[in-house]
Design an enzyme around this catalytic site. Sequence first.
Site, PDB file in Angstrom:
ATOM      1  N   TYR A 187      -1.997  -1.185  10.249  1.00 51.55           N
ATOM      2  CA  TYR A 187      -2.058  -1.275   8.814  1.00 51.55           C
ATOM      3  C   TYR A 187      -0.779  -0.858   8.203  1.00 51.55           C
ATOM      4  CZ  TYR A 187      -3.613  -1.357   4.188  1.00 51.55           C
ATOM      5  OH  TYR A 187      -3.866  -1.515   2.836  1.00 51.55           O
ATOM      6  N   SER A 204       0.748  -1.204  -0.197  1.00 54.55           N
ATOM      7  CA  SER A 204       0.090  -0.169  -0.082  1.00 54.55           C
ATOM      8  C   SER A 204       0.775   1.144   0.210  1.00 54.55           C
ATOM      9  CB  SER A 204      -0.813   0.037   1.135  1.00 54.55           C
ATOM     10  OG  SER A 204      -1.600   1.290   1.339  1.00 54.55           O
TER      11      SER A 204
END
Length: 259
Positions: A158, A145
């Site tokens: 995350y 990401s």
Amino acid sequence: MNQAQTVTTPPLVWLVGASTGIGKALALRLAATGRRVAVTSRSRERLQALAEQSPVAGAIEVFPGDVTDTRGLADVAAQIESRMGPIGTAVFNAGDYEPMGLEDFDPDLFRRIIEVNYLGVVNGLAAVMPFMLSRGEGRILVTASLAGYRGLPRAAPYGASKAAVINMAESLQPELAMRGVQLRVINPGFVKTPMTDKNRFHMPFLMESDAAVDAIMKGLEGKGFEISFPRPFALIMKSLRILPHRLFLALTRRMVDGR
């Protein structure tokens, strides 16, 4: 006498994390391009429904599995190789996400996210690399990401897991390349999926799943280490990586104040 015609077997892709979001849309797009797709996630029911949506009958085959189960995922890879043939491309896309502010700091959440997002990729690599290395060829794509570039507010579990994926891929890529296996990283920005529906803040450059798949499919034809999108947001995040900590932390502090 007629010469026997050579039958070309369509390429085989193993897609892990295929039941929802980007993974589901990518599986359908890969099948539409003539590839055979082995799909894996924990939910057999969702995978079966996905296979029934395939634009090409029989192009998608179902292999349920859990990325947190090291031996189980290796067994899945072996089943695919035995039933469908050599895995030419593996895409490890399984992911978990939960925003976390300081008031909700929870070590168990870190463990859960790391188990799926980071160690799930580790387990996938362990499952497929022996096959590819023995053949001296193959492609592996791991989904990280843009949030893995730098630490962002409310994304500690995350973002840390995705930063670990990027770092690991950078570490492994040179050795794998020397042995004929291409390792690449997919770094999306904000994509509208059930995971990002949890966010309660403005998500810049938010993309639909189909647009994200367009970017991935285009990137599959390239050879660069990274597939990142959307381009404007990727450029912003890349710029943040070179900011001195003093400036970067002042900026993210304003993000916290303005939530």
